[in-house]
Design a protein around this motif. Structure first.
Motif, PDB file in Angstrom:
ATOM      1  N   PHE A 285       0.872  -0.993   0.052  1.00  0.00           N
ATOM      2  CA  PHE A 285       0.153  -0.016  -0.006  1.00  0.00           C
ATOM      3  C   PHE A 285       0.774   1.237   0.099  1.00  0.00           C
ATOM      4  CE2 PHE A 285      -3.246  -3.032   1.096  1.00  0.00           C
ATOM      5  CZ  PHE A 285      -4.599  -2.155   0.930  1.00  0.00           C
ATOM      6  N   THR A 286       0.298   2.402  -0.602  1.00  0.00           N
ATOM      7  CA  THR A 286       1.257   3.636  -0.541  1.00  0.00           C
ATOM      8  C   THR A 286       0.081   4.693  -0.022  1.00  0.00           C
ATOM      9  OG1 THR A 286       0.344   4.271  -2.844  1.00  0.00           O
ATOM     10  CG2 THR A 286       2.040   2.880  -2.731  1.00  0.00           C
ATOM     11  N   VAL A 287       0.666   5.888   0.227  1.00  0.00           N
ATOM     12  CA  VAL A 287      -0.060   7.018   0.309  1.00  0.00           C
ATOM     13  C   VAL A 287      -1.283   7.323  -0.453  1.00  0.00           C
ATOM     14  CG1 VAL A 287       1.921   8.266   1.474  1.00  0.00           C
ATOM     15  CG2 VAL A 287       1.515   8.565  -0.711  1.00  0.00           C
ATOM     16  N   PRO A 288      -2.412   7.745  -0.153  1.00  0.00           N
ATOM     17  CA  PRO A 288      -3.454   7.979  -0.893  1.00  0.00           C
ATOM     18  C   PRO A 288      -3.343   8.521  -2.419  1.00  0.00           C
ATOM     19  CG  PRO A 288      -4.105   8.575   1.269  1.00  0.00           C
ATOM     20  CD  PRO A 288      -2.588   8.238   1.116  1.00  0.00           C
ATOM     21  N   ALA A 289      -3.910   8.011  -3.378  1.00  0.00           N
ATOM     22  CA  ALA A 289      -3.541   8.523  -4.794  1.00  0.00           C
ATOM     23  C   ALA A 289      -4.924   9.391  -4.914  1.00  0.00           C
ATOM     24  CB  ALA A 289      -3.369   7.559  -5.713  1.00  0.00           C
ATOM     25  N   SER A 290      -4.818  10.200  -6.214  1.00  0.00           N
ATOM     26  CA  SER A 290      -6.019  11.068  -6.583  1.00  0.00           C
ATOM     27  C   SER A 290      -6.817  10.133  -7.265  1.00  0.00           C
ATOM     28  CB  SER A 290      -5.273  12.263  -7.527  1.00  0.00           C
ATOM     29  OG  SER A 290      -6.631  12.589  -7.967  1.00  0.00           O
ATOM     30  N   TYR A 291      -8.116  10.225  -7.129  1.00  0.00           N
ATOM     31  CA  TYR A 291      -9.071   9.626  -7.860  1.00  0.00           C
ATOM     32  C   TYR A 291      -9.922  10.569  -8.837  1.00  0.00           C
ATOM     33  CZ  TYR A 291      -8.369   5.349  -5.534  1.00  0.00           C
ATOM     34  OH  TYR A 291      -7.893   4.062  -5.015  1.00  0.00           O
ATOM     35  N   ALA A 292      -9.193  11.589  -9.306  1.00  0.00           N
ATOM     36  CA  ALA A 292     -10.007  12.695 -10.138  1.00  0.00           C
ATOM     37  C   ALA A 292     -10.410  12.002 -11.443  1.00  0.00           C
ATOM     38  CB  ALA A 292      -8.828  13.761 -10.416  1.00  0.00           C
ATOM     39  N   ILE A 293      -9.705  11.248 -12.192  1.00  0.00           N
ATOM     40  CA  ILE A 293     -10.520  10.582 -13.448  1.00  0.00           C
ATOM     41  C   ILE A 293     -11.377   9.860 -12.993  1.00  0.00           C
ATOM     42  CG2 ILE A 293      -9.675   8.795 -14.879  1.00  0.00           C
ATOM     43  CD1 ILE A 293      -7.159   9.671 -15.030  1.00  0.00           C
ATOM     44  N   SER A 294     -11.459   8.909 -11.998  1.00  0.00           N
ATOM     45  CA  SER A 294     -12.826   8.338 -11.645  1.00  0.00           C
ATOM     46  C   SER A 294     -13.958   9.101 -11.171  1.00  0.00           C
ATOM     47  CB  SER A 294     -12.426   7.326 -10.255  1.00  0.00           C
ATOM     48  OG  SER A 294     -11.530   6.278 -10.639  1.00  0.00           O
ATOM     49  N   ARG A 295     -13.723  10.126 -10.622  1.00  0.00           N
ATOM     50  CA  ARG A 295     -14.874  11.365 -10.402  1.00  0.00           C
ATOM     51  C   ARG A 295     -15.185  11.839 -11.551  1.00  0.00           C
ATOM     52  NH1 ARG A 295     -11.943  13.337  -6.954  1.00  0.00           N
ATOM     53  NH2 ARG A 295     -12.535  12.553  -5.207  1.00  0.00           N
ATOM     54  N   GLN A 296     -14.358  12.112 -12.196  1.00  0.00           N
ATOM     55  CA  GLN A 296     -14.824  12.967 -13.726  1.00  0.00           C
ATOM     56  C   GLN A 296     -15.617  11.762 -14.559  1.00  0.00           C
ATOM     57  OE1 GLN A 296     -11.015  13.754 -15.221  1.00  0.00           O
ATOM     58  NE2 GLN A 296     -10.851  15.456 -13.784  1.00  0.00           N
ATOM     59  N   SER A 297     -15.359  10.401 -14.381  1.00  0.00           N
ATOM     60  CA  SER A 297     -16.059   9.490 -15.093  1.00  0.00           C
ATOM     61  C   SER A 297     -17.405   9.188 -14.429  1.00  0.00           C
ATOM     62  CB  SER A 297     -15.116   8.162 -15.145  1.00  0.00           C
ATOM     63  OG  SER A 297     -13.942   8.421 -15.732  1.00  0.00           O
ATOM     64  N   ALA A 298     -17.445   9.393 -13.289  1.00  0.00           N
ATOM     65  CA  ALA A 298     -18.758   8.975 -12.503  1.00  0.00           C
ATOM     66  C   ALA A 298     -19.856  10.098 -12.841  1.00  0.00           C
ATOM     67  CB  ALA A 298     -18.267   8.939 -11.149  1.00  0.00           C
ATOM     68  N   LEU A 299     -19.056  11.350 -12.910  1.00  0.00           N
ATOM     69  CA  LEU A 299     -20.007  12.664 -13.066  1.00  0.00           C
ATOM     70  C   LEU A 299     -20.291  12.600 -14.640  1.00  0.00           C
ATOM     71  CD1 LEU A 299     -17.994  15.490 -11.270  1.00  0.00           C
ATOM     72  CD2 LEU A 299     -20.456  14.628 -10.729  1.00  0.00           C
ATOM     73  N   ARG A 300     -19.445  12.153 -15.354  1.00  0.00           N
ATOM     74  CA  ARG A 300     -19.770  11.977 -17.090  1.00  0.00           C
ATOM     75  C   ARG A 300     -20.836  11.103 -17.181  1.00  0.00           C
ATOM     76  NH1 ARG A 300     -20.134  14.470 -21.850  1.00  0.00           N
ATOM     77  NH2 ARG A 300     -17.824  15.396 -21.633  1.00  0.00           N
ATOM     78  N   LEU A 301     -20.953  10.012 -16.508  1.00  0.00           N
ATOM     79  CA  LEU A 301     -21.720   8.823 -16.927  1.00  0.00           C
ATOM     80  C   LEU A 301     -23.084   9.004 -15.974  1.00  0.00           C
ATOM     81  CD1 LEU A 301     -22.242   6.279 -18.252  1.00  0.00           C
ATOM     82  CD2 LEU A 301     -20.903   4.948 -16.294  1.00  0.00           C
ATOM     83  N   GLY A 302     -23.062  10.215 -14.900  1.00  0.00           N
ATOM     84  CA  GLY A 302     -24.484  10.422 -14.381  1.00  0.00           C
ATOM     85  C   GLY A 302     -24.489   9.530 -13.091  1.00  0.00           C
ATOM     86  N   ILE A 303     -23.353   8.903 -12.904  1.00  0.00           N
ATOM     87  CA  ILE A 303     -23.479   8.122 -11.535  1.00  0.00           C
ATOM     88  C   ILE A 303     -23.525   8.820 -10.262  1.00  0.00           C
ATOM     89  CG2 ILE A 303     -22.206   6.349 -10.072  1.00  0.00           C
ATOM     90  CD1 ILE A 303     -21.188   5.047 -12.932  1.00  0.00           C
ATOM     91  N   MET A 304     -22.630   9.842 -10.307  1.00  0.00           N
ATOM     92  CA  MET A 304     -22.765  11.084  -9.253  1.00  0.00           C
ATOM     93  C   MET A 304     -23.733  11.733  -9.585  1.00  0.00           C
ATOM     94  SD  MET A 304     -18.814  11.187  -7.997  1.00  0.00           S
ATOM     95  CE  MET A 304     -18.933  12.523  -6.904  1.00  0.00           C
ATOM     96  N   ARG A 305     -24.591  12.054  -8.744  1.00  0.00           N
ATOM     97  CA  ARG A 305     -25.354  12.985  -8.928  1.00  0.00           C
ATOM     98  C   ARG A 305     -25.548  14.346  -7.953  1.00  0.00           C
ATOM     99  NH1 ARG A 305     -30.203   8.569  -9.950  1.00  0.00           N
ATOM    100  NH2 ARG A 305     -29.293   7.758 -11.555  1.00  0.00           N
ATOM    101  N   ASP A 306     -25.463  15.580  -8.617  1.00  0.00           N
ATOM    102  CA  ASP A 306     -25.515  16.823  -7.868  1.00  0.00           C
ATOM    103  C   ASP A 306     -26.824  16.958  -6.817  1.00  0.00           C
ATOM    104  OD1 ASP A 306     -25.043  19.188  -6.777  1.00  0.00           O
ATOM    105  OD2 ASP A 306     -24.346  20.205  -8.523  1.00  0.00           O
ATOM    106  N   ARG A 307     -26.691  17.131  -5.767  1.00  0.00           N
ATOM    107  CA  ARG A 307     -27.678  17.120  -4.889  1.00  0.00           C
ATOM    108  C   ARG A 307     -27.668  18.752  -3.839  1.00  0.00           C
ATOM    109  NH1 ARG A 307     -30.759  13.944  -7.107  1.00  0.00           N
ATOM    110  NH2 ARG A 307     -30.567  11.783  -6.684  1.00  0.00           N
TER     111      ARG A 307
END
Length: 332
Positions: A285-307
């Motif tokens: 294991f390493t120090v936490p990595a950035s999940y910016a690409i996953s977040r952008q993908s989830a937003l693009r796909l509509g998986i994450m929804r703005d509340r």
């Protein structure tokens, strides 16, 4: 002098580290396999190793317990978090960014996987078609074809390829494909269906084919293969997309800071030769990595929804039909 020594001894005796608020901390986790297999692979690390290396450093000592989450509708991460039944979550990138946004869980350690002796801190999505199928040579040839997908919340098997096709090629598989077939992360079945002609194209997690069915490689074509790198090193497997960090361990907001720190230090101290790491098939294991690409993908796909003040993600068990967000101008 004697008085000073006595005062120092009193200070040492009376100023002990504050005990943790409870004696057991529960780690909920998920992998793309049966829950029994998950427990078998990860108990040596998350339960036995952490209890021994972290739990015993506290007074009184604490224990760690590993439980499967997100395998059934009544034991999702969100339900167990809201009940206060889990303190840590180990899961995949899309779920991580959902819990980060909706439940204020934070990544404390990111794993580096070990596949066929090759180490990688992330993975991408790979798009395969049958090499002998001359009708599919590039991205645009996927139009009006049957496409096999991993699972709605899968990064490599869905979200990353979807984002790549949409942003780089303005190609939306929701409207362009003839049929979408969700394989619930059973990439072996999807690839066998490509081989048999039951579907035309399969989206898979990169590295999966090399690890599970290398004999298929000569018979499959990769659509839009790129030379990817991750954390300043070449990515060792074939991929069609950028690379996102792989699975991570998250801590809930109620987990004390000193426990988070010791868990992170303990996970960072192991390597591939440790029996617990070998059981989980990881390097370390390493120090936490950035999940910016996953977040952008989830937003693009509509998986994450703005509340408004936060984002949330839909219940993965409501059914794929309900999860789908059609592009503007389309209905389902």
């Amino acid at each position: 002098t004697t008085l000073i020594v006595l005062m120092a001894l009193v200070w040492l005796v009376s100023c002990r580290p504050k005990p943790l608020p409870k004696s057991k901390y529960v780690i909920g986790g998920w992998i793309a396999d049966l829950p029994d297999i998950f427990i078998q692979k990860w108990r040596p690390l998350f339960e036995d190793y952490l209890t021994e290396s972290v739990g015993k450093t506290f007074s009184p000592p604490v224990n760690f317990q590993l439980v499967p989450v997100d395998y059934t509708a009544n034991s999702t991460s969100e339900i167990l978090i809201d009940e206060g039944s889990v303190d840590f979550i180990y899961t995949h990138p899309i779920k991580l960014v959902c819990l980060e946004s909706s439940r204020q869980f934070t990544v404390i350690a990111t794993q580096r996987s070990l596949v066929l002796g090759k180490e990688a801190g992330g993975y991408g999505g790979t798009i395969y078609s049958l090499a002998s199928n001359s009708a599919i040579q590039n991205v645009y040839d996927i139009r009006n074809k049957k496409v096999g997908l991993g699972q709605f919340l899968a990064s490599g098997g869905f979200a990353l390829p979807y984002r790549m096709l949409k942003e780089d090629f303005d190609f939306d598989i929701f409207t362009e494909a003839k049929q979408l077939v969700f394989y619930q992360n059973d990439y072996s079945r999807a690839l066998f269906d490509v081989m048999s002609g039951a579907i035309d194209v399969a989206f898979t997690q990169s590295g999966n084919l090399e690890a599970t069915h290398p004999e298929m490689l000569p018979y499959l074509r990769i659509i839009h293969q790129i030379n990817a790198s991750f954390q300043n090193e070449p990515y060792p497997f074939k991929t069609s997309t950028q690379i996102t960090p792989t699975f991570s361990l998250m801590a809930g907001p109620a987990v004390p800071w000193n426990l988070r720190l010791r868990v992170t230090e303990a996970l960072s101290a192991i390597n591939a030769s440790h029996p617990a790491a070998a059981a989980a098939q990881i390097s370390h294991f390493t120090v936490p990595a950035s999940y910016a690409i996953s977040r952008q993908s989830a937003l693009r796909l509509g998986i994450m929804r703005d509340r408004g003040a936060t984002y949330d993600c839909p219940d993965q068990f409501v059914g794929t039909y309900e999860l789908l967000n059609c592009p503007d101008g389309y209905i389902k």
